[in-house]
Enzyme design. Structure first.
Site, mmCIF file in Angstrom:
data_model
loop_
_atom_site.group_PDB
_atom_site.id
_atom_site.type_symbol
_atom_site.label_atom_id
_atom_site.label_comp_id
_atom_site.label_asym_id
_atom_site.label_seq_id
_atom_site.Cartn_x
_atom_site.Cartn_y
_atom_site.Cartn_z
ATOM 1 N NE ARG A 104 -4.273 1.684 0.602
ATOM 2 C CZ ARG A 104 -5.227 1.897 -0.256
ATOM 3 N NH1 ARG A 104 -4.926 1.727 -1.553
ATOM 4 N NH2 ARG A 104 -6.271 2.520 0.057
ATOM 5 C CB THR A 390 -9.110 -2.140 -7.956
ATOM 6 O OG1 THR A 390 -9.109 -0.697 -7.100
ATOM 7 C CG2 THR A 390 -8.274 -2.881 -7.089
#
Length: 573
Positions: A104, A390
């Protein structure tokens, strides 16, 4: 919608995998030789083929994941890329370990809760923030993959980028999904200089489905990445270019060289919990996947197999479990290096019972508020907007190792700003724009320097009660990822559906008062049954899921690719 091509070859007999889960009793390492059928499911046929090519050369699941990501960043740039982040759960067949990897992005060290506030203290409009320099965090996907490759790779790093380089140099055919996005141009990034320069046709329009698109800058970047490694995301010319691009207006950001030098992906134990006779493993925070585990524990209290996919009561349980899941998730989930996340308490049996007690079969419950699990900190409610740009992949190699990985640049084409032939993420808009409430209560997912924003990405590995690896699944979809994954898991594990039928089930997304159902895919009697229970349904024509999953059923491989997108499942020899 295009139906995915499910391409399989004759299956060899394959033995069941045996593992020990992180946080559970670990079984002895495997000493016997074993060969398994390699499998790749990814959101674009070119990316899936790149992964299968690596597997058929003897590469591992991690090797293939690197190749798949490199191609997806080129042919599906609206969803993921070199400039984004990812979460991955990895199963090592030989050692029986399951590891969670966290790639992340992080906020600049200088970032504060004011990052997305105007001078008057009110939040910036999302459409302005999403294309701003402030939206980009330090990219982590490639650094995460390099970390995993160092531990679990078999082929050389430099040999994993050939497909991406060739496609970028020689060009690839614009797929219908990418072409549809360009044709609509209904997104803020369509107005950015870089998007227009890359996708524009030179006459004020856009390149179209079926046209060939070359990207020599991307080819140059992957050549450098193959040669030098992911260090190019720590320092050097590429980092300098990213910083320069994010410092451009409007709303320039403040990424600095030290933010890149000090960024490191994370690895550790997956979070695993039982669901009926199964064990489900997912990444820890700042992934929201622990909320998926919570929802499964709520669903577990009901006889879903008796209800079946054709019974409105089964869909009611899904609706109520989702509403409870999101109420708690919005309250408590964030980067656990900065806030105390009640990972275990949210799944405590007594707490689950208290949440289950709010559900009355046959009657709609009021939209729930968050609960108070033991020792949880009462943060302010967070209404973060999380777009759906995504993608997800699942891979198993011939050695029995497996990857379930969700990867993203956040919104469509990220910020719409390009460096080195790829788009920069707008991941920092996953933070709460408002850091504190009017009465001064802090939001758990508020912006802080060096913090990772909360994510809905929730890649899943599935094991049976004896800890044999039996499947994997995951999806893109922004905040709806958790709902999409829940539906698929119920479909496969409770309703006995094939993975393909499970991912094709109508999507139901219930968060607070809003309950969205893909009406064209839902049987009319179920819709009427839910309305008769007192639910107000938003009937929608399409949900942006992109589920990919595989179940290993004895000697059979049961793969599924979401018909809402253009992914494929490939099975090798």
């Amino acid at each position: 919608m295009r139906s995915p091509a499910l391409m399989t070859r004759r299956l060899f007999a394959s033995a069941l995998l045996v593992l020990g889960l992180s946080g559970c009793a670990t079984l002895p390492p495997k000493s016997e030789p074993a060969t398994f059928k390699p499998v790749v499911a990814a959101a674009n046929p070119l990316a899936a083929k790149a992964g299968m090519d690596i597997l058929e050369k003897g590469g591992t699941a991690i090797d293939a994941a690197v190749a798949v990501q490199a191609v997806l960043g080129l042919v599906e740039p609206q969803s993921s890329g070199l400039g984004g982040g990812a979460f991955m759960v990895y199963y090592d067949h030989k050692t029986g370990r399951t590891t969670a990897y966290n790639g992340r992005e992080t906020a600049p060290k200088s970032a504060t809760g004011k990052l997305f506030l105007k001078d008057d203290g009110t939040p910036l409009p999302f459409g302005e923030a999403v294309v701003s320099g402030r939206a980009t965090g330090v990219p982590g996907a490639i650094l995460m993959l390099e970390m995993a490759h160092a531990e679990h790779g078999k082929l050389k790093w430099k040999d994993l980028f050939g497909s991406a380089e060739t496609l970028a140099d020689e060009g690839f055919i614009i797929s219908p999904r990418l072409g549809d996005y360009l044709a609509s141009a209904a997104f803020p990034q369509s107005k950015t200089t870089d998007v227009i320069a890359y996708f524009g046709d030179g006459n004020g329009g856009w390149k179209k489905t079926g046209e060939r698109l070359k990207n020599p800058a991307y080819a140059a970047t992957v050549r450098t990445l193959a040669d030098k490694g992911a260090v190019i995301f720590h320092e050097g010319a590429l980092v300098d270019a990213i910083i320069t691009k994010t410092h451009e207006g409007p709303l320039p950001g403040d990424l600095q060289p030290d933010d890149f030098k000090t960024y490191f992906p994370k690895q550790g134990e997956a979070v695993c919990d039982t669901y009926r006779i199964y064990i489900i493993c997912v990444p820890p925070p700042p992934s929201s996947a622990v909320s998926l585990l919570q929802a499964l524990k709520i669903v577990e209290a009901f006889p879903m197999r008796d209800y079946g996919a054709g019974d409105a009561r089964g869909w009611q349980v899904i609706i109520e479990a989702e509403r409870l899941m999101y109420a708690d998730r919005d309250q408590y989930l964030a980067d656990d290096e900065f806030v105390d996340v009640p990972v275990k308490a949210l799944r405590d049996p007594d707490y689950i019972k208290s949440r289950v007690a709010l559900i009355t079969i046959g009657k709609a419950s009021p939209a729930p508020t968050f609960g108070m699990p033991s020792k949880a900190v009462a943060w302010a409610k967070d209404n973060t907007h999380e777009p759906a740009g995504t993608t997800h992949m699942v891979i198993r190699d011939r050695y029995g190792n497996a990857v379930s990985m969700t990867t993203t640049v956040e919104s469509i084409f990220g910020t719409g700003r390009m460096v080195g032939g790829f788009f920069l993420n707008n991941q920092l808009t996953d933070f709460s724009f408002t850091p504190v409430t009017k009465d001064g209560q802090k939001v758990a997912n508020a912006v802080e320097g060096g913090k990772r924003p909360r994510s809905s990405m929730a890649p899943v590995l599935i094991f049976d009660k004896d800890k044999n690896f039996i499947g994997m699944v995951g999806s893109p979809g922004g905040t709806s990822i958790l709902s999409y994954n829940l539906k698929a898991l119920v479909g496969v594990l409770d309703w006995g559906l094939s993975m393909q039928d499970a991912v094709a089930l109508p999507n139901v997304v219930a968060r607070g008062e809003a309950i969205r159902i893909e009406a064209p895919l839902m049987k009319p009697d179920i819709l009427q049954g839910l309305k008769g229970m007192g639910y107000t349904i938003q009937e929608v024509t399409g949900e942006n899921s992109g589920l990919h999953g595989v179940m290993f059923r004895g000697d059979k491989i049961d793969g599924g690719a979401d018909p809402r997108r253009e992914g494929v499942v490939l099975v090798g020899q």
